[in-house]
Design a protein around this motif. Structure first.
Motif, mmCIF file in Angstrom:
data_model
loop_
_atom_site.group_PDB
_atom_site.id
_atom_site.type_symbol
_atom_site.label_atom_id
_atom_site.label_comp_id
_atom_site.label_asym_id
_atom_site.label_seq_id
_atom_site.Cartn_x
_atom_site.Cartn_y
_atom_site.Cartn_z
ATOM 1 N N PRO A 135 0.842 -1.175 0.000
ATOM 2 C CA PRO A 135 0.000 0.000 0.000
ATOM 3 C C PRO A 135 0.882 1.230 0.000
ATOM 4 C CG PRO A 135 0.104 -0.906 2.208
ATOM 5 C CD PRO A 135 0.896 -1.808 1.313
ATOM 6 N N LEU A 165 -1.769 -3.341 -5.185
ATOM 7 C CA LEU A 165 -2.375 -3.941 -4.001
ATOM 8 C C LEU A 165 -3.870 -3.679 -3.986
ATOM 9 C CD1 LEU A 165 -1.800 -5.290 -1.200
ATOM 10 C CD2 LEU A 165 -2.166 -3.021 -0.327
ATOM 11 N N LEU A 166 -4.198 -2.448 -4.335
ATOM 12 C CA LEU A 166 -5.594 -2.063 -4.331
ATOM 13 C C LEU A 166 -6.387 -2.924 -5.307
ATOM 14 C CD1 LEU A 166 -6.578 0.211 -2.637
ATOM 15 C CD2 LEU A 166 -6.766 1.580 -4.687
ATOM 16 N N TRP A 225 -6.866 -6.267 -4.011
ATOM 17 C CA TRP A 225 -7.915 -6.242 -2.992
ATOM 18 C C TRP A 225 -9.288 -6.301 -3.659
ATOM 19 C CZ3 TRP A 225 -10.633 -1.368 -2.240
ATOM 20 C CH2 TRP A 225 -11.606 -1.423 -1.223
ATOM 21 N N PHE A 271 -6.490 5.440 -5.654
ATOM 22 C CA PHE A 271 -7.792 5.454 -4.995
ATOM 23 C C PHE A 271 -8.848 6.195 -5.809
ATOM 24 C CE2 PHE A 271 -5.141 4.169 -1.492
ATOM 25 C CZ PHE A 271 -5.932 3.237 -0.871
ATOM 26 N N THR A 306 -18.256 2.233 -3.658
ATOM 27 C CA THR A 306 -17.884 2.106 -2.240
ATOM 28 C C THR A 306 -16.400 1.805 -2.121
ATOM 29 O OG1 THR A 306 -18.457 -0.207 -2.278
ATOM 30 C CG2 THR A 306 -20.131 1.311 -1.505
ATOM 31 N N PHE A 325 -13.274 4.303 0.099
ATOM 32 C CA PHE A 325 -12.368 3.814 1.125
ATOM 33 C C PHE A 325 -11.454 4.950 1.570
ATOM 34 C CE2 PHE A 325 -8.406 2.039 2.443
ATOM 35 C CZ PHE A 325 -8.830 1.094 3.345
ATOM 36 N N ALA A 326 -11.371 5.113 2.871
ATOM 37 C CA ALA A 326 -10.616 6.258 3.356
ATOM 38 C C ALA A 326 -9.131 6.064 3.088
ATOM 39 C CB ALA A 326 -10.862 6.448 4.847
ATOM 40 N N TRP A 345 -6.880 8.503 2.992
ATOM 41 C CA TRP A 345 -5.951 9.445 3.614
ATOM 42 C C TRP A 345 -5.231 8.891 4.834
ATOM 43 C CZ3 TRP A 345 -6.928 10.726 8.551
ATOM 44 C CH2 TRP A 345 -8.243 10.563 9.013
ATOM 45 N N PRO A 346 -5.877 8.023 5.670
ATOM 46 C CA PRO A 346 -5.083 7.525 6.798
ATOM 47 C C PRO A 346 -3.850 6.762 6.326
ATOM 48 C CG PRO A 346 -7.394 6.955 7.086
ATOM 49 C CD PRO A 346 -7.244 7.467 5.705
ATOM 50 N N ILE A 347 -3.996 6.062 5.214
ATOM 51 C CA ILE A 347 -2.835 5.312 4.718
ATOM 52 C C ILE A 347 -1.704 6.270 4.401
ATOM 53 C CG2 ILE A 347 -2.004 3.808 2.888
ATOM 54 C CD1 ILE A 347 -4.616 2.501 2.776
ATOM 55 N N PHE A 357 -0.283 7.856 7.610
ATOM 56 C CA PHE A 357 0.584 7.068 8.481
ATOM 57 C C PHE A 357 1.869 6.642 7.782
ATOM 58 C CE2 PHE A 357 -2.931 7.053 11.322
ATOM 59 C CZ PHE A 357 -2.335 6.985 12.556
ATOM 60 N N VAL A 358 1.781 6.346 6.507
ATOM 61 C CA VAL A 358 3.031 6.068 5.796
ATOM 62 C C VAL A 358 3.911 7.305 5.864
ATOM 63 C CG1 VAL A 358 4.043 5.593 3.558
ATOM 64 C CG2 VAL A 358 2.064 4.299 4.309
#
Lengths: 99, 162, 359, 298, 130, 628
Positions: free
Chosen positions: F420, F425-426, F429, F500, F529, F533-534, F536-538, F541-542
């Protein structure tokens, strides 16, 4: 997995640990802890120094009489106690603790 | 702040020991003595360790290993020397392949005498070492260890007549 | 692709209590080649023994190895006694047997713990060493020290046991017996232990014999050799039969040692019950002269002392061949082809005592 | 006060996430401390104080940094960051499959960190860790698939509250998951790549070249992970959190007992084992769900 | 003096050793003794707890043929003798070249009655670069 | 514009071939690449379109087809390979039959169709392809120095390399089956010529195998066209799809499998790795092999909801899992890339077979992301190989120091393949979510993904293994190679960040593809949907992790550095060194090779059985639709 018996027995019984610095066990009567000398009875013959396997004892007669034990060299075998002609050396039961 | 000394992780290196000290050190970890009560973990890896436990005297081949193990430990660190061999060579002093105690290679913080030292003495030593470690973490320089050799002279008696 | 992994194993390594260096060549994690290097713990004891007198040497050779110390002293003393033509009193012989077997119990339990540590069975390590404390305490009660007994001297032993102490010994043996009953069948049956030991480090009877394997290593491969059979000390009077297994793998070596634990209890009990009365030592007279090879059975196998006296207080030559020294050659036959994870298990399965080996 | 409440309600997922970030390592540390005490008791010892993991981490943070290169430090940080991300995503009720991936990559970061140094034991540890992932990832995926089959979504936030507990529908997956936890906690018989207590032939394996503060980073990550794992166990009985907690406690005890009842087995054994028994358990559970849902198996 | 002791020479050593192996003799160990102007090299064998020994009188300066080709178990002790007595052993199966148990900086041939003075100064403190 | 897309590259290829000097050739190549690139982008901007060639073009097409087959027949003659010759003869006969047999009268279909799917392919071909061509300029200059004497002239190389772009563009636009098979065969010839470029025995043998297998596929394709026409279903893809002629479709899928080197046809692609690296990058990962998966994907709506769809999904997923497993035991970098390429193609095929909007979208995204990342990786391997003289992964330790930029870009490419927040990866998924109701496919995809992680992690680990240096070596690469790496590297980052938002953007494409079918609205909603998928946290945090790392390593100095743990036997005390004192106190270098698990995953253990299973799957495929 056959260890389960022991596991549950231990889990539900008191630990075997002796909580050492707080609980001290009495030394056994015959334990060789550390060497002690009764200077009054010592005649500075030097036999102990000669026989000591680790050369931990030095005895000098000149200039003044002295008996020195290097505790950081003594292997606590107790041989000196046996050979001392005056039986002035004894083995104490408590161990020598680091400074 | 005393809490800093509550997690001494130990690495053990056997130099010229006869095993006596080593097994007594290991016995400290076992149920009867349980050094983990003081936070001691025997990690076995110098890079994780705070305390180096050395047993035995130094010879020509293991000196470099001992030094390497010590160098790989992150500061602050302390060294505990177990047994009389680490102090002076003990009964082996004078062997051709023994060139003395551990302090010839490393600065030692605690010497634990005995041949071998009793587990209780080893625990004492580790607790002392942990205290010194705590002091080092706080940035203090603990007092240098007295070379504890000429230790016991009960009767330098100037008694002239017997 | 041509390049293979080369990694050092030891000298400083948590699963090796003693420094031994193996240069391992690996393919994935399979060991292709293993060569040992020792000398990390060599002191030069044989030379030092020439400089001390033959009475002091008994204390010196005891420190060849902290695990089988008493038996080192015993072997040495038996050799000197042979040179001096001393007759050791029977009670001394029995006491020597008692302490020898206690040492074997402590050594085997210690080994069991270390082996457990090597294959990551921390709980077993703890339980084995917990049981070991019992026998170590017993040694302290009877001999005054936990490990370095210092009880064997030329001409006999240095301390006598009172009847109460002998009774305490018997009581301890019963206690140990109960602990073994709790522990040993469980270990032998344990699935994970069997997974780690069965079929690992196997050597055949022929290889074991050719390579000069001794002690439990030889006996696990079906070589029924145990020097106690010759009946030194009091073994001749206690009805001794060696424990033999035939599989030759690490599991068989463990089986042998675990069975010997029971055997040790039996021998101690028998020796205590048959304990003759009388003096515990004779005073040595004269100085050793001539050559003699003294052999006994240590926990790890047969130990060989070559003694040469020249009529003086000091020996001319003292040579010690310890069991681990003999077992290194078989070890080299076990290692190639095993997994890296099995290396410590195999190394420990010969119960290495490097300190002995290098003196 | 009301403003604060309104803020909390409006920003609920974020507040939850932030709270989880703070609370998770504390819970993890307490669990680890309890683990060490229980392990000690099982071995007949007294064991360290409950707060020992805190002492350890504080001490590690205070040590001088040593390392082999910069890369490994980068990966240690990523390891932690991604594990924190897992916690945040869980707290925010995000997509389970994505959480699983992020969790996997947190571990891959650790693996790559272990591989980035030319240290034989570290590399071997890393490779074993990959094998561990190979062993357990399929089961985690199957678990997530099972959850999807039950709720029809990967979004945690859209999983309806109440209803039949997961444990009832995924009992076999739950059992397989226990093995996964055992691997993740690096406990016997699966502590092949690194180990928290026992000694290993590869010393400390994957974490061997980390020390001081960098090791602390990895330890903190482990605390997060421990907390996440047992949270997931508790979620297997979500309708009643108390039962869920009990479930987690039982699982925790089981892990410790298993650790103390087994020798470490080899990597290949682990792979063989995980791909047989737990895999069969998980697969048959999932197959049962499929059949119940009436989907074709083609 | 020693039980079952038989004298051999350098020439017939290997054949003597080889002739014992098929009889079920197990190699126990070797002992080397410094006699002043020569060495006594003893090869101890064992059969049914019975020790039997070959005694080779080796003048100083001569090489010792290795028996490790016949008895692999002898390789370690031969290397040891090479280290401790400075005897040149030829034909070793694994040759540690005098660094079997003695490291760089250790005294050479220490078990001789009159060991040579150390060539290199004995390592004092840590050898910084190994 | 489509004419330009096809003709310009071919023209400039010929010009490059004819140029007498190297600078002139470079000029033509650059111009050709630039023009193709511009044309591709323009085409994309102009959006969907259709082109119908006049009636006479049919004769032209027939003439070209016969000519192309004749060329292949001539090649077979020179190779003395009767199998290829036989296939060529069969093709010729079938082409003639198709022309002679009476056809049902259907409304004429467009010859070329540009729809969103084609546009994505055209973008990949003209942009990524041009960048690779750019790279090839610098690469070939160096390659000429070491190439064996048997190597063909570089001019010819560029003829086929640049000309190929035209053929490929034609292929993805073709709606008429005859044009489709013409371009199909031309790409086969290009591939054959480029694989054999070095002229060594190995190169020639592998080129021959590639030709043989692709000819087999080509024959299946022409047979499919013939059947379709004979059954009265017309001679274009659109006709075939609207008629849902399953047997011709299956034959086309078979052709696609050979082109995409799906199991059991994977051997040619592995052999193709002897070609110079730009060829591997362009033909054998980014574009030509995509033609197969493109075709399967294009046909997907036609077999939606049939058994054929299910079995295609299984076939693709099986290839994905099996080749991922095979890649584990490889240490040859290009072979690993080749296996990984096949695996990803298999994943695309599997998604096509799953045949839901979500899966379709995943397939398209994988197709695009993979082209960029894998092209980049090949280029990196090429650069590394030219520098260190080996393509063995085990020899790539330390390149981080010797060629930091290439190494970093290679790392980027690899990370983009699996981690990610990158698109691969996306998409994976999405694929898993799409496969959720197909247990077998799901299982294979999960297994394959796990093994993918294993071989990538191994490689990444080897590349990034680096000793501490205060600063790194300056790296020298030819400008064109450098530029290509940077452009593609930037592309990877861009697609990573955009992954994304891209998902919902594919909705239009997917709706268009499934326009003829009445799929439930909910299945499209899944796409939206997925996009919500959020993300921004990814990123947050990266980013935090990297920031933390930055602060942690900022203070780094030599004082922090310690040697690795070598059981205390390090040579050199505190210096960083990997030597340890071993036997006789002699230094020895510690080394640990990566895990290859030869006893389990080696080619000779798996390939046979995997091929057998794959054959059975394909037989089942034909059996199921009643063709056998």
């Amino acid at each position: 997995m056959t260890f389960l018996n022991a596991i549950f027995r231990n889990l539900f019984s008191r630990p075997a640990t002796r909580r050492y610095p707080f609980v001290k066990r009495e030394p056994f009567p015959g334990t060789r802890g550390q060497l002690a000398i009764d200077p009054d009875r010592c005649i500075y013959c030097g036999i102990c120094a000669k026989r000591c396997p680790a050369n931990a004892i030095t005895v000098s007669k000149t200039p003044s009489k002295s008996w020195t034990l290097d505790n950081y060299r003594c292997v606590i075998c107790g041989y000196c106690v046996e050979v001392c002609p005056k039986k002035c050396l004894t083995m104490k039961q408590d161990y020598f603790s680091p400074k | 702040m005393a809490k800093l000394a509550r997690s001494p992780w130990v690495v053990h290196y056997n130099c010229n020991s006869c095993n006596g000290c080593d097994i007594e050190f290991l016995a400290c970890l076992t149920p009867m003595y349980d050094a983990e009560r003081f936070g001691v973990l025997h990690v076995g890896n110098p890079k994780h360790a705070d305390v180096l436990v050395v047993t035995g005297s130094v010879n020509h081949r293991n000196a470099r290993v001992l030094r390497n193990v010590y160098d790989q430990m992150p500061d602050p660190k302390v060294v505990v020397a177990l047994g009389v061999c680490t102090s002076s060579g003990g009964i082996f002093a004078g062997c051709y392949n023994v060139f003395g105690g551990v302090e010839k290679v490393l600065p030692v913080d605690v010497f634990v005498p005995g041949c071998p030292p009793r587990p209780e003495a080893i625990l004492d030593g580790i607790v002392k070492a942990a205290a010194r470690l705590g002091a080092k973490i706080r940035g203090e320089t603990p007092p240098p260890v007295e070379k504890p050799k000429a230790a016991f002279q009960p009767a330098a008696v100037p008694e002239e007549k017997k | 692709m041509a390049r293979k992994s080369v990694i050092p194993f030891g000298p400083q390594h948590p699963v090796l209590p003693e420094p031994l260096h193996l240069r391992l060549v690996l393919e994935d994690e399979r060991v292709v080649e293993a060569l040992p290097s020792i000398g990390y713990i060599h002191r030069g004891l044989e030379k030092l023994a020439e400089q001390k007198d033959y009475i002091q040497d008994a204390f010196l050779v005891e420190r060849t190895c902290g695990i089988c110390s008493f038996i080192h002293a015993l072997t040495y003393c038996q050799g000197i006694e042979a040179l001096l033509k001393l007759e050791v009193p029977p009670r001394a012989r029995y006491l020597r047997t008692v302490w020898s077997e206690m040492h074997r119990v402590h050594s085997h339990l210690l080994w069991l713990g270390l082996l457990a540590d090597a294959f990551g069975f921390e709980n077993l390590f703890m339980q084995a060493w917990r049981a070991r404390e019992e026998v170590v305490d017993l040694m302290e009660v009877t001999a005054g020290a936990r490990i370095m007994l210092g009880m064997c001297c030329v001409g006999g032993v240095r301390r006598d046991l009172t009847d109460e102490q002998l009774a305490a010994v018997l009581k301890s043996m019963d206690k140990l017996n109960r602990q073994f009953d709790d522990l040993i069948p469980v270990i032998l049956k344990d699935y994970s232990v069997q997974q780690r030991l069965r079929g690992v480090g196997r050597i055949s009877r022929e290889t074991a014999y050719e390579r000069g394997a001794v002690g439990p290593v030889a006996r696990a491969s079906g070589v029924a050799r145990d020097f106690r059979e010759t009946g030194y000390a009091a073994y001749g009077e206690l009805g001794f039969v060696p424990v033999v297994e035939t599989e030759g793998d690490c599991y068989a070596r463990m089986e042998v040692r675990l069975a010997e634990l029971y055997q040790c209890l039996h021998l101690v009990r028998a020796a205590v019950r048959k304990m003759p009365s009388g003096p515990i030592s004779v005073t040595p007279k004269g100085n050793p002269d001539g050559e003699y090879v003294s052999r006994t059975e240590q926990p790890r196998g047969e130990v060989v002392y070559y003694l040469k006296g020249n009529g003086g207080k000091n020996l001319d030559r003292l040579r010690i061949r310890t069991p681990t020294f003999a077992n290194i050659a078989p070890l080299l036959a076990m290692l190639p082809g095993c997994e890296l994870a099995d290396v410590p298990v195999i190394v420990l399965s010969i119960d290495p005592c490097i300190s002995c080996t290098e003196r | 006060m009301e403003a604060l409440l309104a803020f909390v309600v409006a920003w609920k997922p974020y507040v939850l996430a932030a709270a989880a970030l703070v609370v998770a390592p504390v819970i993890g540390a307490l669990l680890m401390g309890l683990d060490r005490i229980l392990t000690a008791r099982i071995q007949g010892r007294v064991g360290p104080p409950l707060l020992q993991p805190f002492y350890d981490i504080v001490k590690l943070l205070g040590k001088a940094p040593i390392a082999l290169n910069r890369v490994q430090v980068v990966y240690a940080c990523l390891h932690l960051a991604l594990m924190m991300l897992v916690v945040v995503l869980l707290a925010m009720g995000q997509d389970l499959m994505m959480i699983l991936f992020v969790h996997a990559f947190s571990n891959i970061a650790l693996i790559l960190g272990g591989m980035s140094v030319r240290s034989p034991y570290s590399r071997i540890g890393s490779q074993r860790q990959i094998m561990q992932m190979l062993a357990y990832e399929p089961i985690l995926v199957l678990m997530v698939v099972g959850i999807y089959l039950i709720f029809g979504t990967f979004q945690i936030s859209r999983i309806p509250a109440g209803g039949v507990p997961l444990l009832v529908q995924l009992p076999l997956v739950f059992l397989a998951f226990q093995m996964v936890i055992s691997i993740k906690l690096q406990k016997s018989p699966f502590d092949v790549s690194t180990s928290h207590h026992a000694h290993q032939e590869i010393v400390k394996g994957i974490t061997i070249e980390y020390s001081g503060p960098y090791l602390a980073v990895i330890e903190i990550t482990h605390l997060y992970e421990t907390c996440v794992l047992f949270t997931v166990v508790a979620l297997f009985w979500a309708p009643n959190p108390l039962v869920g907690l009990l479930l987690a406690a039982l699982s925790f005890l089981f892990q410790i007992v298993l650790d103390n009842a087994c020798a470490r087995l080899t990597t290949m054994w682990m792979l063989r084992y995980m791909w047989t028994l737990p895999m069969v358990l998980a697969v048959s559970n999932i197959a049962w769900l499929y059949l119940r849902n009436g989907a074709s198996l083609g | 003096m020693l039980q079952n002791c038989k004298d051999v020479t350098r020439e017939n050593l290997l054949t003597e050793v080889a002739s014992r192996l098929p009889l079920g003799y197990r190699f126990v160990t070797m002992t080397c003794v410094d006699l002043g102007d020569a060495f006594d090299v003893l090869y101890h064998f064992d059969k049914n707890y019975e020790l039997s020994t070959l005694r080779l009188r080796l003048p100083k300066g001569e090489t010792l043929p290795s028996v490790s080709g016949l008895v692999f178990a002898a390789v370690l002790v031969e290397n040891e003798i090479k280290d401790l007595f400075g005897i040149a052993v030829t034909g070793l199966a694994i040759d540690y070249q005098g660094h079997f148990i003695l490291a760089d900086g250790a005294p050479t041939a220490p078990l001789l009655k009159n060991p040579p003075p150390p060539t290199a100064p004995a390592a004092e403190g840590a050898p910084k670069n190994g | 514009m489509p004419t330009l897309l096809i003709v310009a590259p071919i023209l400039f290829g010929i010009l490059a071939w004819l140029s007498p000097t190297a600078p002139l050739r470079t000029l033509w190549v650059v111009l050709g690449g630039a023009l193709t690139c511009a044309a591709g982008i323009l085409t994309a901007l102009r959006g969907a379109a259709e082109f119908t060639l006049p009636r006479w073009s049919d004769n032209l097409a027939y003439g070209i087809e016969i000519a192309v087959i004749a060329v292949i027949f001539a090649i077979s003659f020179r190779l003395k390979d009767w199998r290829i010759g036989l296939l060529a003869v069969a093709q010729m006969v079938m082409a003639a039959l198709e022309r002679l047999l009476p056809h049902a009268a259907l409304p004429p279909a467009a010859t070329f169709v540009i729809d969103p799917l084609s546009i994505i392919l055209i973008l990949v071909i003209s942009v990524v392809g041009s960048v690779i061509v750019l790279y090839a300029i610098g690469y070939m200059r160096k390659h000429e120095e070491h190439a064996p004497d048997t190597a063909a002239p570089t001019g010819r190389f560029f003829l086929f390399l640049v000309g190929f772009l035209g053929a490929m563009n034609g292929l993805v636009m073709a709606n008429d089956l005859r044009w489709l098979s013409i371009f199909w065969e031309i790409t086969t010839i290009c591939s054959f010529m480029l694989i054999g470029h070095d002229g060594t025995d190995e190169a020639r043998a592998n080129a021959r195998r590639a030709l043989l297998i692709n000819m087999f596929g080509g024959t299946a394709m022409i047979l499919g066209g013939l059947l379709c026409a004979v059954q009265g279903n017309g001679n274009s893809l659109a006709h075939m799809m609207s008629a849902q002629a399953l047997i011709p479709i299956a034959l086309l899928c078979l052709a696609a499998f050979t082109k995409s080197a799906q199991m059991p046809f994977q051997s040619w692609l592995l052999g193709a790795m002897v070609a110079p690296t730009p060829v591997s990058a362009l033909l054998h990962s980014a574009t030509m092999v995509k033609a197969g998966s493109y075709l399967v994907l294009r046909l997907a709506p036609a077999y939606q909801g049939t058994r054929l769809s299910e079995i295609i999904a299984v076939a693709g997923a099986f290839t994905f899992a099996a080749t991922s497993a095979l890649a584990i035991s490889q240490s040859n970098a290009k072979k690993v890339l080749a296996y990984s390429t096949i695996a990803n193609l298999g994943l695309i095929v599997a998604c096509a077979g799953l045949n839901t909007p979500l899966a379709y979208s995943a397939a398209v995204l994988i197709l695009a992301f993979h082209a960029v990342s894998k092209g980049l990786l090949f280029l990196c391997v090429g650069a590394i190989e030219q520098k260190i003289g080996s393509r063995d992964i085990e020899d790539m330790g330390g390149i981080m120091y010797r060629m930091p930029i290439t190494a970093m870009i290679a790392l980027l490419g690899m990370v983009a393949m699996l981690a990610p927040p990158f698109g691969m990866l996306l998409s994976k998924w999405m694929a898993i979510e799409a496969a959720i109701f197909s247990p077998l496919v799901l299982f294979l995809i999960v297994m394959g993904s796990a093994m993918t992680v294993l071989f990538w992690a191994k490689w990444i680990g080897r590349i990034q293994t680096v000793s501490y240096h205060e600063r790194y070596d300056a790296e020298r690469l030819p400008a064109s190679m450098f530029a290509a790496l940077i452009i593609l590297g930037a592309g990877v980052i861009l697609t990573g960040i955009l992954a994304f938002p891209l998902i919902p953007m594919t909705e239009g494409l997917v709706r268009g593809a499934y326009a003829g079918l009445a799929l439930p609205e909910a299945s499209f909603k899944a796409l939206r949907t997925a996009g919500t998928f959020a993300a921004w946290p990814i990123f947050l945090f990266v980013g935090l992790g990297l920031l933390g790392a930055f602060f942690a390593v900022r203070r780094f100095s030599a004082a922090v550095i310690r040697p690795p743990y070598l059981c205390g036997e390090n040579v050199g005390g505190t210096d960083v060194s990997y030597s340890f004192r071993s036997l006789m106190d002699k230094p020895d270098t510690a080394w640990s090779k990566s895990l290859y698990l030869k006893p389990v995953f080696s080619e000779d253990k798996i390939t046979f059985w995997a091929n057998l299973i794959a054959c059975m799957i394909i037989l089942t495929m034909f059996g199921m639709i009643g063709a056998l």
